[in-house]
Scaffold this active site. Structure first.
Site, PDB file in Angstrom:
ATOM      1  N   CYS A  71      47.052  40.386  43.131  1.00 26.81           N
ATOM      2  CA  CYS A  71      46.350  39.123  43.405  1.00 26.81           C
ATOM      3  C   CYS A  71      45.768  38.539  42.113  1.00 26.81           C
ATOM      4  O   CYS A  71      44.955  39.176  41.433  1.00 26.81           O
ATOM      5  CB  CYS A  71      45.239  39.372  44.432  1.00 26.81           C
ATOM      6  SG  CYS A  71      44.085  37.999  44.612  1.00 26.81           S
ATOM      7  N   CYS A  74      41.985  38.065  42.172  1.00 29.07           N
ATOM      8  CA  CYS A  74      41.293  39.350  41.995  1.00 29.07           C
ATOM      9  C   CYS A  74      41.200  39.703  40.509  1.00 29.07           C
ATOM     10  O   CYS A  74      40.172  40.204  40.038  1.00 29.07           O
ATOM     11  CB  CYS A  74      42.023  40.454  42.753  1.00 29.07           C
ATOM     12  SG  CYS A  74      42.173  40.182  44.537  1.00 29.07           S
TER      13      CYS A  74
END
Length: 483
Positions: A71, A74
């Site tokens: 991600c 993230c």
């Protein structure tokens, strides 16, 4: 007019409705480089958690980042998260900071209700609080310290009250001793502490001019005055706190608008451009401010007022164009919006427009019907594609050109296969049109032709040419008699 849906979240994240692909790739590179520069000491303040964490967490307060390794958002949060861990540790906070790979420990993540990445939760005993604010170090730390502390904080002196009032634009205070109302207040505070602070005080702590009609009472201090909760007029305490947790007039951005969606209020916005202020912008902004203050008793229960800088976010919500400056009313519960039928020139016109929205006579646009959902999918897809091509044309050509090329080759192969099948079908239809005797004669002729070819392989081409000549050159009757 009120639905159960809320406005699309402005928080980027990786999920079924993930953010823009180009931004994610850039975030991965930026996050990786920043994390590489962090010292091992800073990294040590964030603990890597596994499936044993579920059984051992009850003794401490935990702030956990549930992430996915792939991600991009993230990765962007990662260096900020290490700074949060270091700051909380150095300040003596009891909050422990950890991170968990939600893809590796999907069972644990599922138990905590993780549906997208990154998801930030503060875990306090049996309670789990979701963080929905901006992903900055200061905002996350403020959230952690607020939620980790007691649900209701005591104000022991007038000096402390005045100090806290200066720090908070909106201040909820329970005044009085033990009561059923205080129990409700504590329950509400435990539920809504993710949004604001809750305090309690005795009556002598309050400023001298302030007098309450009865005790105990719950009071909210904001907008330079105060308002008292009335169970008969205001409904449940939880609903009242949720409605009153914002100032009467706000500068609204994407994060604020998302939170306003949870209050159930309609949002009346003056859309202006702070970079290019005009008299019209100032006039519309002033009109909205007057309504919020002078007509609070009429509209506070149903409306939130404010202004927004620029129209980009509004345009993405309504999938259209809003002129700047202008006034728009949003119903964030069902994605409807309302525009004045004519330019708003006076306070009276604005009041009539607001009342028409409230009584349902104003023209509603948008909504969450099937057609609008299809339009939303198409709009989001187009926006994503355009964003990718604007940020990286080569990446856009690769991401979208390659699949289109593969699909084109597949279609070409299917069409060619259908053409071959069509030729075979024509031959079969031709054969099906013959009678049994004609078909037998044709097969017999074919067998004789094949036998002749085997017996005279060298003469095959010559015979075929002679047969062709006989077919093309037809003899005259005189030539036939001579023969």
């Amino acid at each position: 007019m009120r639905g159960e849906r809320t406005v699309t979240s402005p928080f980027p994240g990786c999920s079924a409705h993930s953010g823009k692909m180009a931004g994610a790739r850039a975030a991965i590179v930026c996050g990786a480089l920043t994390a590489a520069l962090l010292s091992p000491v800073v990294l040590a303040f964030v603990e890597d958690l596994d499936d044993k964490f579920k059984d051992n967490r009850m003794d401490d307060v935990w702030l956990v980042d549930f992430y996915a390794p792939w991600c991009g958002y993230c990765k962007k949060l990662e260096p900020i998260w290490y700074e949060v861990g270091a700051e909380l540790k150095n300040s003596g906070s009891p909050v422990r900071v950890g991170k968990m790979d939600a893809t590796a420990y999907s069972g644990v993540a599922s138990e905590f209700g993780v549906r997208g990445y990154p998801t930030i939760k503060l875990l306090k005993g049996e309670l789990a609080y979701n963080y929905k604010g901006p992903r900055t170090k200061d905002d996350i730390i403020e959230f952690a310290n607020r939620v980790a502390g007691p649900a209701v904080r005591s104000l022991p002196s007038r000096q402390m009250f005045e100090h806290v009032q200066k720090r908070h634009d909106v201040l909820f205070v329970y005044v009085g001793g033990e009561s059923l109302l205080k129990e409700k207040y504590i329950d509400v505070a435990s539920e809504l502490i993710v949004y604001t602070y809750f305090f309690s005080a005795s009556e002598d702590v309050l400023p001298e001019p302030l007098t309450l009609p009865e005790l105990p009472s719950v009071v909210v201090f904001k907008d330079g005055t105060y308002f008292t909760y009335d169970e008969y007029e205001d409904g449940s305490l939880s609903s009242w706190v949720n409605r009153e947790r914002f100032q009467g007039y706000l500068q609204i951005d994407g994060f604020t608008l998302y939170e306003l969606g949870e209050t159930g209020k309609l949002v009346a916005i003056a859309v202006i451009d702070d970079k290019d202020p005009t008299e019209e912008s100032a006039r519309l902004k002033s009109l909205i401010q007057k309504v919020s203050s002078e007509y609070r008793d009429d509209f506070n229960r149903d409306f939130q007022f404010g202004h927004m800088n620029g129209s980009d976010y509004i345009n993405s919500l309504i999938m259209g164009e809003v002129s700047v400056p202008s006034i728009i009313i949003l119903n964030t519960s069902n994605e409807q919006y309302f525009l004045p039928s004519e330019p708003v020139e006076s306070l009276e016109q604005l009041i009539l427009f607001i009342r028409s929205v409230l009584d349902g006579t104003a023209q509603a646009y948008g909504g969450d019907g099937v057609f609008q959902r299809i339009k939303r999918v198409a709009y989001d897809a187009r926006s994503t594609v355009m964003s990718v091509f604007r940020s990286s044309p080569l990446l856009g050509c690769f991401l979208f050109g390659l699949p289109l090329g593969v699909i084109s080759l597949m279609c070409y192969g299917i069409c060619m296969a259908e053409s071959d099948d069509g030729a075979e079908d024509m031959e079969m239809m031709k054969r099906e049109g013959l009678t049994d005797e004609e078909e037998e004669e044709e097969e017999e002729e074919e067998r004789r032709h094949q036998t002749a070819k085997l017996e005279r392989p060298g003469e095959e081409d010559e015979e075929e040419e002679e047969e062709g000549d006989e077919e093309v050159e037809e003899k005259s009757p005189v030539e036939k008699k001579l023969d």
